[in-house]
Design a protein around this motif. Structure first.
Motif, PDB file in Angstrom:
ATOM      1  N   UNK A  34       0.787  -1.226   0.000  1.00  9.52           N
ATOM      2  CA  UNK A  34       0.000   0.000   0.000  1.00  9.52           C
ATOM      3  C   UNK A  34       0.819   1.276   0.000  1.00  9.52           C
ATOM      4  N   UNK A  35       2.079   1.199   0.414  1.00  4.90           N
ATOM      5  CA  UNK A  35       2.930   2.391   0.480  1.00  4.90           C
ATOM      6  C   UNK A  35       3.043   3.083  -0.867  1.00  4.90           C
ATOM      7  N   UNK A  36       3.290   2.309  -1.903  1.00  3.66           N
ATOM      8  CA  UNK A  36       3.445   2.892  -3.234  1.00  3.66           C
ATOM      9  C   UNK A  36       2.146   3.518  -3.716  1.00  3.66           C
ATOM     10  N   UNK A  37       1.015   2.881  -3.440  1.00  3.21           N
ATOM     11  CA  UNK A  37      -0.282   3.427  -3.841  1.00  3.21           C
ATOM     12  C   UNK A  37      -0.561   4.725  -3.082  1.00  3.21           C
ATOM     13  N   UNK A 147       9.484  -0.097  -9.668  1.00  3.50           N
ATOM     14  CA  UNK A 147      10.436  -0.117 -10.785  1.00  3.50           C
ATOM     15  C   UNK A 147       9.746  -0.041 -12.135  1.00  3.50           C
ATOM     16  N   UNK A 148       8.759  -0.880 -12.352  1.00  2.00           N
ATOM     17  CA  UNK A 148       8.049  -0.841 -13.629  1.00  2.00           C
ATOM     18  C   UNK A 148       7.237   0.451 -13.725  1.00  2.00           C
ATOM     19  N   UNK A 149       6.759   0.926 -12.575  1.00  2.00           N
ATOM     20  CA  UNK A 149       6.032   2.194 -12.560  1.00  2.00           C
ATOM     21  C   UNK A 149       6.867   3.356 -13.073  1.00  2.00           C
ATOM     22  N   UNK A 150       8.191   3.288 -12.890  1.00  2.00           N
ATOM     23  CA  UNK A 150       9.080   4.343 -13.403  1.00  2.00           C
ATOM     24  C   UNK A 150       9.119   4.366 -14.921  1.00  2.00           C
ATOM     25  N   UNK A 151       8.784   3.260 -15.558  1.00  2.00           N
ATOM     26  CA  UNK A 151       8.804   3.179 -17.016  1.00  2.00           C
ATOM     27  C   UNK A 151       7.523   3.712 -17.647  1.00  2.00           C
TER      28      UNK A 151
END
Length: 175
Positions: A34-37, A147-151
């Motif tokens: 949940x941290x990333x969200x 990581x994939x979110x950075x792309x």
């Protein structure tokens, strides 16, 4: 007094310190997902993921404990802990579907819905005592989200909406 103590601390197949560890572990692992969200200001963030993971963990612990309850040791009564997995999966999927919306021809919230569904699976894993499975799933989820979110393409300056499409949406008549 013994009856009251027995009511609050019934005999357990899983030792109480293990139950506490599983619940704390589920909260922690739900928080990691949940941290990333939360950092991206999504509708289902830190607290939601922690609660979903905690609920799934609690359901799995209760299902394991119910297998050995005195009233259920009869050939006519069959306890199947896997039904809890099915129920949690369906319940969390319903909750996750609520985070997915269609706005101006675009779908939003799919990643949040998927992460909620995963939080339920992680909670079940911890509740059933499969810490390694839960840990690997959380590590993989965090990698995908960060990581994939950075792309992914960055949102436009007009808020959290993605950059506008280059071609206009077709109307119903044009389809």
């Amino acid at each position: 007094m013994e009856q009251i103590t027995a009511e609050f601390f019934p005999p357990s197949h899983i030792p109480y310190p293990i139950i506490v560890a599983r619940i704390i572990g589920a909260l922690f692992m739900g928080a990691v997902i949940g941290f990333e969200r939360e950092a991206k200001a999504r509708p289902a963030g830190l607290k939601t993921h922690m609660l979903v993971c905690l609920a799934a963990c609690t359901f799995s612990i209760i299902s394991l404990e119910s297998v050995g309850l005195r009233g259920f040791v009869d050939d006519r009564v069959r306890i199947d802990p896997l039904r809890v997995v099915e129920a949690v999966t369906a319940g969390v999927a319903f909750l996750a579907a609520g985070t997915i919306v269609l706005s101006r021809g675009e779908v939003h919230g799919i990643t949040t819905g998927a992460s909620l569904w995963l939080a339920g699976a992680v909670g079940l894993s911890v509740g059933f005592g499969h810490w390694i499975v839960a840990g690997i799933a959380v590590g993989a989820a965090f990698s995908v989200l960060v990581l994939v979110g950075c792309l992914e393409p960055k949102p436009s300056r007009e808020g959290n909406a993605p950059a506008p499409r280059k071609e206009p949406l077709k109307t119903q008549d044009e389809l």
